[in-house]
Motif scaffolding. Structure first.
Motif, PDB file in Angstrom:
ATOM      1  N   UNK A  25       0.894  -1.266   0.024  1.00 54.00           N
ATOM      2  CA  UNK A  25       0.016  -0.037  -0.062  1.00 54.00           C
ATOM      3  C   UNK A  25       0.877   1.316   0.058  1.00 54.00           C
ATOM      4  N   UNK A  26       2.048   1.161   0.804  1.00 59.78           N
ATOM      5  CA  UNK A  26       2.760   2.335   0.732  1.00 59.78           C
ATOM      6  C   UNK A  26       3.502   2.595  -0.677  1.00 59.78           C
ATOM      7  N   UNK A  27       3.756   1.448  -1.150  1.00 57.01           N
ATOM      8  CA  UNK A  27       4.589   1.613  -2.713  1.00 57.01           C
ATOM      9  C   UNK A  27       3.457   2.244  -3.773  1.00 57.01           C
ATOM     10  N   UNK A  28       2.287   1.812  -3.695  1.00 54.64           N
ATOM     11  CA  UNK A  28       1.023   2.377  -4.643  1.00 54.64           C
ATOM     12  C   UNK A  28       0.654   3.852  -4.203  1.00 54.64           C
ATOM     13  N   UNK A  29       0.780   4.172  -2.796  1.00 50.34           N
ATOM     14  CA  UNK A  29       0.547   5.423  -2.554  1.00 50.34           C
ATOM     15  C   UNK A  29       1.464   6.290  -2.612  1.00 50.34           C
ATOM     16  N   UNK A  30       2.963   5.851  -2.919  1.00 53.08           N
ATOM     17  CA  UNK A  30       3.856   7.028  -3.276  1.00 53.08           C
ATOM     18  C   UNK A  30       3.609   7.043  -4.685  1.00 53.08           C
ATOM     19  N   UNK A  31       3.471   5.991  -5.489  1.00 48.29           N
ATOM     20  CA  UNK A  31       3.255   6.472  -7.142  1.00 48.29           C
ATOM     21  C   UNK A  31       2.141   7.399  -7.146  1.00 48.29           C
ATOM     22  N   UNK A  32       1.249   7.139  -6.456  1.00 53.22           N
ATOM     23  CA  UNK A  32      -0.078   7.977  -6.581  1.00 53.22           C
ATOM     24  C   UNK A  32      -0.059   9.334  -6.155  1.00 53.22           C
ATOM     25  N   UNK A  33       0.903   9.517  -5.063  1.00 48.45           N
ATOM     26  CA  UNK A  33       1.333  10.803  -4.514  1.00 48.45           C
ATOM     27  C   UNK A  33       2.350  11.620  -5.518  1.00 48.45           C
ATOM     28  N   UNK A  34       3.070  10.941  -6.263  1.00 52.54           N
ATOM     29  CA  UNK A  34       3.932  11.430  -7.213  1.00 52.54           C
ATOM     30  C   UNK A  34       3.286  12.036  -8.437  1.00 52.54           C
ATOM     31  N   UNK A  35       2.218  11.038  -8.808  1.00 53.04           N
ATOM     32  CA  UNK A  35       1.281  11.560  -9.890  1.00 53.04           C
ATOM     33  C   UNK A  35       0.430  12.730  -9.491  1.00 53.04           C
ATOM     34  N   UNK A  36      -0.049  12.762  -8.123  1.00 52.17           N
ATOM     35  CA  UNK A  36      -0.935  13.828  -7.985  1.00 52.17           C
ATOM     36  C   UNK A  36      -0.012  15.262  -7.820  1.00 52.17           C
ATOM     37  N   UNK A  37       1.276  14.885  -7.218  1.00 52.90           N
ATOM     38  CA  UNK A  37       1.732  16.478  -6.869  1.00 52.90           C
ATOM     39  C   UNK A  37       2.411  16.683  -8.152  1.00 52.90           C
ATOM     40  N   UNK A  38       2.811  16.018  -9.049  1.00 52.39           N
ATOM     41  CA  UNK A  38       3.214  16.444 -10.475  1.00 52.39           C
ATOM     42  C   UNK A  38       1.964  17.078 -11.351  1.00 52.39           C
ATOM     43  N   UNK A  39       0.968  16.516 -10.975  1.00 51.92           N
ATOM     44  CA  UNK A  39      -0.345  16.931 -12.006  1.00 51.92           C
ATOM     45  C   UNK A  39      -0.363  16.190 -12.980  1.00 51.92           C
ATOM     46  N   UNK A  40       0.063  15.099 -13.172  1.00 55.01           N
ATOM     47  CA  UNK A  40       0.052  14.245 -14.437  1.00 55.01           C
ATOM     48  C   UNK A  40      -1.436  13.556 -14.540  1.00 55.01           C
ATOM     49  N   UNK A  41      -2.029  13.337 -13.535  1.00 53.63           N
ATOM     50  CA  UNK A  41      -3.438  12.818 -13.595  1.00 53.63           C
ATOM     51  C   UNK A  41      -4.258  13.971 -12.998  1.00 53.63           C
TER      52      UNK A  41
END
Length: 136
Positions: A25-41
């Protein structure tokens, strides 16, 4: 120095499977967090970013319930109740922290200050320190 898996299982009170679920869950959260912060999604909200943690908490609660019922059926009533109480306390404090943090990030409210948001983590750390002293 890193802890061994046996020490982590003993101190945290979680099974190896539960630790694996939370790390995933921490791994998936990290990927989603990076996507959210960078604004890619563009449509990714903070609530969606925290979904892996919420799912891991739910799976861990389900697994703990099954293990506690099995221990209770095997005659280990004291161990079943202690394990259920400990894991549900840890998961409840973790869940409250996640909910408060997600609400703060999503709504940007001034009523939620970070001292209030992190207070469940401080309680959890104190409980873990007490448990670490009792284990050894």
């Amino acid at each position: 120095m890193l802890f061994s898996l046996r020490e982590l299982v003993q101190w945290l009170g979680f099974a190896t499977f539960e630790i694996f679920v939370h790390l995933l869950a921490l791994l998936v959260f990290s990927v989603l967090l990076a996507l959210r912060v960078d604004g890619l999604v563009p449509g990714l909200s903070w609530w969606n970013v925290f979904v892996p943690f919420f799912a891991a908490d739910g799976l861990s609660t389900y697994f703990t319930t099954i293990v506690s019922v099995r221990l209770f059926q095997d005659g280990e009533k004291r161990l079943a109740v202690l394990r259920l109480f400990w894991v549900l306390t840890v998961l409840s404090l973790k869940f409250v922290f996640e909910m408060l943090l997600c609400q703060k990030l999503a709504e940007q409210t001034r009523e939620l200050w970070f001292g209030l948001i992190t207070s469940p983590l401080f309680i959890l750390l104190q409980l873990l320190m007490i448990r670490a002293c009792r284990v050894n």
